[in-house]
Design an enzyme around this catalytic site. Sequence first.
Site, PDB file in Angstrom:
ATOM      1  N   LYS A 217      36.752  20.372 -27.858  1.00 10.39           N
ATOM      2  CA  LYS A 217      35.945  20.702 -29.043  1.00 10.39           C
ATOM      3  C   LYS A 217      34.510  20.374 -28.654  1.00 10.39           C
ATOM      4  CE  LYS A 217      33.783  19.429 -32.265  1.00 10.39           C
ATOM      5  NZ  LYS A 217      32.328  19.764 -32.510  1.00 10.39           N
TER       6      LYS A 217
ATOM      7  N   GLY B  32      33.850  24.409 -33.350  1.00  5.02           N
ATOM      8  CA  GLY B  32      33.904  24.022 -34.760  1.00  5.02           C
ATOM      9  C   GLY B  32      33.073  22.788 -35.043  1.00  5.02           C
TER      10      GLY B  32
ATOM     11  N   GLY C 202      32.332  18.859 -36.188  1.00  9.27           N
ATOM     12  CA  GLY C 202      32.942  17.570 -35.871  1.00  9.27           C
ATOM     13  C   GLY C 202      33.896  17.058 -36.948  1.00  9.27           C
ATOM     14  N   PRO C 203      33.414  16.945 -38.197  1.00  7.89           N
ATOM     15  CA  PRO C 203      34.281  16.370 -39.231  1.00  7.89           C
ATOM     16  C   PRO C 203      35.489  17.256 -39.575  1.00  7.89           C
ATOM     17  CG  PRO C 203      31.973  16.253 -39.870  1.00  7.89           C
ATOM     18  CD  PRO C 203      32.033  17.119 -38.655  1.00  7.89           C
TER      19      PRO C 203
ATOM     20  N   GLY D 222      36.836  18.599 -34.988  1.00  6.57           N
ATOM     21  CA  GLY D 222      36.860  17.384 -34.162  1.00  6.57           C
ATOM     22  C   GLY D 222      37.839  16.368 -34.707  1.00  6.57           C
TER      23      GLY D 222
ATOM     24  N   GLU E 209      32.415   7.293 -24.485  1.00  8.01           N
ATOM     25  CA  GLU E 209      31.129   7.180 -23.806  1.00  8.01           C
ATOM     26  C   GLU E 209      30.092   7.308 -24.899  1.00  8.01           C
ATOM     27  OE1 GLU E 209      27.946   7.407 -22.456  1.00  8.01           O
ATOM     28  OE2 GLU E 209      28.313   9.396 -21.623  1.00  8.01           O
TER      29      GLU E 209
ATOM     30  N   GLU F  87      19.091   3.287 -30.360  1.00  8.53           N
ATOM     31  CA  GLU F  87      18.983   4.462 -29.497  1.00  8.53           C
ATOM     32  C   GLU F  87      18.204   5.537 -30.248  1.00  8.53           C
ATOM     33  OE1 GLU F  87      22.637   6.754 -28.575  1.00  8.53           O
ATOM     34  OE2 GLU F  87      21.904   6.714 -26.519  1.00  8.53           O
TER      35      GLU F  87
HETATM   36  P1  NAP Z   1      28.083  13.031 -32.701  1.00  4.12           P
HETATM   37  O1  NAP Z   1      28.099  13.427 -34.122  1.00  4.12           O
HETATM   38  O2  NAP Z   1      28.702  11.753 -32.307  1.00  4.12           O
HETATM   39  O3  NAP Z   1      28.681  14.250 -31.862  1.00  4.12           O
HETATM   40  C1  NAP Z   1      29.500  14.188 -30.716  1.00  4.12           C
HETATM   41  C2  NAP Z   1      30.706  15.096 -30.872  1.00  4.12           C
HETATM   42  O4  NAP Z   1      31.614  14.572 -31.859  1.00  4.12           O
HETATM   43  C3  NAP Z   1      30.357  16.502 -31.357  1.00  4.12           C
HETATM   44  O5  NAP Z   1      31.235  17.429 -30.780  1.00  4.12           O
HETATM   45  C4  NAP Z   1      30.591  16.362 -32.840  1.00  4.12           C
HETATM   46  O6  NAP Z   1      30.740  17.589 -33.516  1.00  4.12           O
HETATM   47  C5  NAP Z   1      31.844  15.535 -32.868  1.00  4.12           C
HETATM   48  N1  NAP Z   1      32.105  14.866 -34.145  1.00  4.12           N
HETATM   49  C6  NAP Z   1      31.244  14.578 -35.151  1.00  4.12           C
HETATM   50  N2  NAP Z   1      31.879  13.983 -36.168  1.00  4.12           N
HETATM   51  C7  NAP Z   1      33.182  13.885 -35.813  1.00  4.12           C
HETATM   52  C8  NAP Z   1      34.348  13.366 -36.445  1.00  4.12           C
HETATM   53  N3  NAP Z   1      34.297  12.803 -37.661  1.00  4.12           N
HETATM   54  N4  NAP Z   1      35.524  13.445 -35.785  1.00  4.12           N
HETATM   55  C9  NAP Z   1      35.604  13.995 -34.564  1.00  4.12           C
HETATM   56  N5  NAP Z   1      34.542  14.513 -33.923  1.00  4.12           N
HETATM   57  C10 NAP Z   1      33.338  14.454 -34.524  1.00  4.12           C
HETATM   58  O7  NAP Z   1      26.601  12.996 -32.171  1.00  4.12           O
HETATM   59  P2  NAP Z   1      25.405  13.881 -32.728  1.00  4.12           P
HETATM   60  O8  NAP Z   1      25.425  13.969 -34.216  1.00  4.12           O
HETATM   61  O9  NAP Z   1      25.419  15.157 -32.023  1.00  4.12           O
HETATM   62  O10 NAP Z   1      24.178  12.977 -32.257  1.00  4.12           O
HETATM   63  C11 NAP Z   1      23.825  11.815 -33.009  1.00  4.12           C
HETATM   64  C12 NAP Z   1      23.377  10.687 -32.104  1.00  4.12           C
HETATM   65  O11 NAP Z   1      24.414  10.332 -31.190  1.00  4.12           O
HETATM   66  C13 NAP Z   1      22.226  11.020 -31.171  1.00  4.12           C
HETATM   67  O12 NAP Z   1      21.005  10.925 -31.791  1.00  4.12           O
HETATM   68  C14 NAP Z   1      22.416   9.979 -30.093  1.00  4.12           C
HETATM   69  O13 NAP Z   1      21.903   8.741 -30.470  1.00  4.12           O
HETATM   70  C15 NAP Z   1      23.908   9.881 -29.976  1.00  4.12           C
HETATM   71  N6  NAP Z   1      24.419  10.704 -28.872  1.00  4.12           N
HETATM   72  C16 NAP Z   1      24.829  10.076 -27.739  1.00  4.12           C
HETATM   73  C17 NAP Z   1      25.308  10.830 -26.692  1.00  4.12           C
HETATM   74  C18 NAP Z   1      25.771  10.225 -25.428  1.00  4.12           C
HETATM   75  O14 NAP Z   1      25.820  10.909 -24.417  1.00  4.12           O
HETATM   76  N7  NAP Z   1      26.143   8.982 -25.396  1.00  4.12           N
HETATM   77  C19 NAP Z   1      25.364  12.203 -26.783  1.00  4.12           C
HETATM   78  C20 NAP Z   1      24.943  12.820 -27.951  1.00  4.12           C
HETATM   79  C21 NAP Z   1      24.496  12.041 -28.985  1.00  4.12           C
HETATM   80  P3  NAP Z   1      29.397  18.270 -34.118  1.00  4.12           P
HETATM   81  O15 NAP Z   1      28.697  18.824 -32.950  1.00  4.12           O
HETATM   82  O16 NAP Z   1      29.892  19.323 -35.036  1.00  4.12           O
HETATM   83  O17 NAP Z   1      28.628  17.200 -34.807  1.00  4.12           O
END
Ligand code: NAP
Length: 462
Positions: free
Chosen positions: A170, A201, A203-204, A207, A245, A369
Amino acid sequence: MKAYDGMYIGGAWRPAAGQDVIEVVNPADEQVIGTVPAGTAEDVDAAVRAARAALPAWAATPPAERAARLSALRDVLAARADEIAGTVTAELGSPLKFSQAVHAAVPIAVAGSYAELAATYSFEEKTGNSVVHHEPIGVVAAITPWNYPLHQIVAKVAPALAAGCTVVVKPAEDTPLVARLFADAVHKAGVPAGVFNLVTGLGPVAGQALAEHPGVDLVSFTGSTAVGRRIAAIAAGQVKKVALELGGKSANVILPSADLAKAVNVGVANVMSNSGQTCSAWTRMLVHRDHYDEAVELAATAAAKYGERIGPVVNAKQRDRVRGYIEKGVAEGARLVAGGPESPRETGYFVSPTVFADVTEGMTIAQEEIFGPVLSVLAYEDEEDALRIANGTVYGLAGAVWAGEEAEAVAFARRMETGQVDINGGRFNPLAPFGGYKQSGVGRELGVHGLAEYLQTKSLQF
Ligand code: NAP
Ligand code: MG
């Protein structure tokens, strides 16, 4: 603008269960470049079933044959490198040169490394009167972010396939197009139907359905700490393995004996690359107080040079979030020496390369971060003070140490609570384990340690 159709499930593009779509936006000009289907729990269920059905045969496929498929996959990715770079530039906004050198090149190297590892790894060992078999853990759910959109997919899929696991990916909603391109590449590489599946799709919705699916044996997640925590809680309920990660707030420690100009310039480049959207970025620069003013001046000059070259951040929400942090830095008393919260351009989600001086440990910008092109420069009194500051966050993903002698830098690095440290500007190594201490995560990716995440042992006694 193109409407992309279907999910890659069971070896073919199949119509999505629902009608909803996700708009993909180019963050450099805010134009919609395409739509992909927004997957539902129904799509996820179909994908997990396909992966389960394919598991026994793929797990029993000799490692040499799995290696041959990965080698073919590497070749397909290499042949399509320009298309990969163009796609990442269109949906993430990174400058084309960076997309070519990093977003396309690194996944090719990683896929190649697992083609080799699959062929050479000992999936069987002897200890005393036992033979230990390293068997695939099963069906893997890979949930990936947008910041290195293809790398993060390949860093999970390649070792999973090498191990004999089957996978459902995903990808992030912001960057689904390169994920679709990857699914085509897997298909062309002759990977059997159902071994790899893709559900685009939200995340919420998609995912979460994937993480919760009882047919999944391991959830490998890269992204925010908040979502990582949720996924770990879901997995705990089902006693499912997780690899996480998460974020980072890494320190770039410049010891008094270091080449200051080099350490500062490489440090600034590290933070500004990919518009600061790198979990392992060295966003805190630690400088001895005797060299502090010179370092701040060097950093401000270096950052200003990125003004013209830096790409946008991924979306409007991220831009506002980063700007909010810059405003908070000012409000908490840090001194802006480059950049600031104002938008440098009329259109596109751009943030100015920003450097803060007079940052103290307790400030929000020194602890959280930011995930944007923002560097904080902090002063330390002596080596013990530097170590205390470097280790003084909840994170521990990466870092850097600079010193006149390598041995001095190594001695310091060994005391850092972090998973990776670059010594005097050491280069990225796709075979070195990558992953976090403390709240930066659980588990390791890349190389042989990354392969081990997808294996479990069975001991036979004789
Ligand atoms: P995120 O919401 O954690 O997204 C990562 C992945 O998880 C995406 O595929 C996301 O889908 C999915 N996801 C979101 N909510 C979920 C849920 N409830 N259950 C299962 N999967 C879910 O991160 P983001 O919103 O893109 O970024 C927010 C912050 O996260 C950034 O500002 C940064 O600080 C941090 N970040 C860290 C890394 C890293 O490499 N460590 C990478 C990206 C972001 P969607 O794309 O639909 O949200
Ligand atoms: Mg999100």
